[in-house]
Design an enzyme around this catalytic site. Structure first.
Site, short mmCIF file in Angstrom:
data_model
loop_
_atom_site.label_atom_id
_atom_site.label_comp_id
_atom_site.label_asym_id
_atom_site.label_seq_id
_atom_site.Cartn_x
_atom_site.Cartn_y
_atom_site.Cartn_z
N HIS A 15 20.83 12.93 -55.52
CA HIS A 15 20.18 11.64 -55.78
C HIS A 15 21.02 10.47 -55.29
O HIS A 15 22.20 10.37 -55.63
CB HIS A 15 19.93 11.42 -57.28
CG HIS A 15 19.49 12.62 -58.03
ND1 HIS A 15 18.21 13.08 -58.03
CD2 HIS A 15 20.19 13.48 -58.83
CE1 HIS A 15 18.11 14.15 -58.79
NE2 HIS A 15 19.30 14.42 -59.28
N GLY A 73 0.80 -1.21 0.00
CA GLY A 73 0.00 0.00 0.00
C GLY A 73 0.83 1.27 0.00
O GLY A 73 2.04 1.25 0.24
#
Length: 454
Positions: free
Chosen positions: A361, A79
């Site tokens: 390119h 918890g």
């Protein structure tokens, strides 16, 4: 001014994530949730950050090894109160302790500063939020306007379940108060866990004031227990970031299709098309246009640059009025001067490209220096790696490199040189020289193509 320490709860397994990764290491905007919380804690000048860890602790410590946190083990997850008990021995009586959650990454510095400022001198400040559907959350119980308790969903009665003000789990109190209350926690509840929320009732019993501060936005305090909630946090974060950019003058063609996973600084009249991803630290100059599908990471882009679709730029610098893409890749160390052109299916790594040069390119330029006003033809490769070591290619100014050439490093090509198409250059080239290394062309008369066997 009272000093502040922060406790971040990060021990949970995250079963509903269905993952081997500790829950708090799942990411929002490319950063682990717990890292967001740590960064926010730093912003509010926390003297010390106590990180409660448990499940996946070794991996958590590995991922956060550079963070100045005090690691506190929660061997059993019993918890939120139990988690805080593990950190309590490190609390100074006269400091304020702020409790945060490692799976609630979007809480802001401003909200936390409001909460800390609201803390009574002798008491506790609690962050709450109003929800239309409070199902699953602890309810805030008030008497005469004051908070007297928080009741978890499984322990609430029918009347309490109607309450819409809920607990976010974020709270701040003095170290002395927390230590006193934590020592008196018990697990007499439906879950058999130690709830940190029980300290609210204890504070009231001690006559301490409990001041509630409401968060302005629920998603700011929302945690992620499953991937659906994680996705909701991601979308909220991205929406918030997009709105900030729009209000600052950036044009986002579709704010819902833009992701930022870091920080973006920008000039005026910047335009960003759809499905662009920003990672790390990115700086954009004035009038930058980023087309669809690009990814930019840790880069600096100059004024009047156009980045065409589906280009990737990482750890690179692009000068003014350059054109990049489409389908270009600039890898770490790429540095492009102004007015350069890098076209489709070009990859540049650890290379400088001079002013006005074009690499348009199907080219790889790696570990190289390219001067100004050069033309690097299609299919050119700088052969920089011999299988063991990398070597540099140096290309001067006004050089023309013909298509399908291989430049075998280390090699230098001086100013004004021309490399004929298809050349394999293995030796240095002097100024204004022409290099041709192709095999002489042969003509075979009467040649017939092979035919398929029947």
């Amino acid at each position: 001014m009272t000093q502040l320490s922060v406790v971040i709860l990060a021990a949970g397994k995250g079963t509903r994530m269905y993952s081997d990764l500790p829950k708090v290491l799942h990411t929002v905007a490319g950063k682990p949730m717990v890292q967001h919380v740590i960064d926010t804690a730093k912003q509010i000048d926390a003297k010390q950050i106590h990180l409660i860890y448990g499940h996946g602790g070794e991996l958590l410590q590995q991922r956060l090894s550079s963070e100045p946190v005090n690691w506190v083990l929660q061997a059993e997850q019993l918890g939120t109160g139990h988690a805080m008990q593990q950190a309590a021995p490190f609390f100074a009586d006269d400091e304020n302790i702020l409790m945060l959650y490692g799976d609630a990454p979007l809480i802001t510095k401003e909200t936390l500063e409001r909460l800390i400022a609201a803390k009574p001198a002798n008491g506790i400040a609690l962050l709450t939020v109003e929800l239309e559907n409070p199902n699953g959350y602890g309810r805030i119980i008030r008497e005469n306007g004051s908070v007297v308790a928080i009741v978890e969903q499984k322990d609430a009665n029918a009347e309490q379940l109607k309450i819409c003000e809920v607990n976010t789990g974020v709270m701040v109190a003095s170290g002395a108060s927390f230590k006193k209350w934590l020592a008196n926690l018990n697990n007499n509840n439906a879950q058999g866990e130690y709830y940190i929320t029980d300290v609210i009732a204890m504070a009231n019993q001690d006559g301490y004031k409990v001041q509630a501060v409401q968060a302005s936005e629920f998603m700011e305090v929302e945690g992620a227990n499953n991937r659906l909630q994680l996705a909701a946090l991601e979308r909220f974060y991205q929406k918030t970031q997009a709105e900030k950019l729009l209000l600052a003058g950036v044009r986002l063609i579709d704010p819902a299709r833009f992701d930022i996973r870091g920080s973006l600084t920008h000039g005026k009249d910047v335009e960003i098309d759809v499905n662009v991803i920003i990672e790390g630290e990115v700086k954009l100059g004035n009038r930058v246009r980023i087309c669809a599908g690009c990814v930019l990471k840790n880069c600096e882009i100059g004024d009047d640059v156009e980045i065409k679709p589906y280009s990737v730029i990482e750890d690179a610098v692009v000068g003014k009025a350059a054109q990049i893409g489409p389908f270009s890749r600039l890898r770490p160390g790429a540095n492009l001067a102004e007015e350069t052109h890098v076209g489709n299916f070009v990859e540049i790594k650890n290379a400088q490209i001079g002013k006005g040069s074009k690499v348009n390119h199907l080219t790889y330029v790696g570990d190289a220096e390219v001067g100004s006003n050069c033309n690097i033809g299609a299919g050119v490769i700088t052969c920089n790696y011999d299988g063991a070591n990398k070597f540099k290619t140096i290309i001067g100014n006004n050089v023309f490199v013909g298509s399908d050439s291989q430049l075998v490093a280390p090699v230098t090509i001086a100013d004004g040189a021309t490399i004929g198409a298809g050349a394999t250059v293995t030796k240095d080239v002097a100024e204004n020289e022409l290099v041709i290394s192709r095999v002489p062309q042969r003509h075979i008369q009467g040649w017939q193509r092979p035919t398929k066997k029947k």
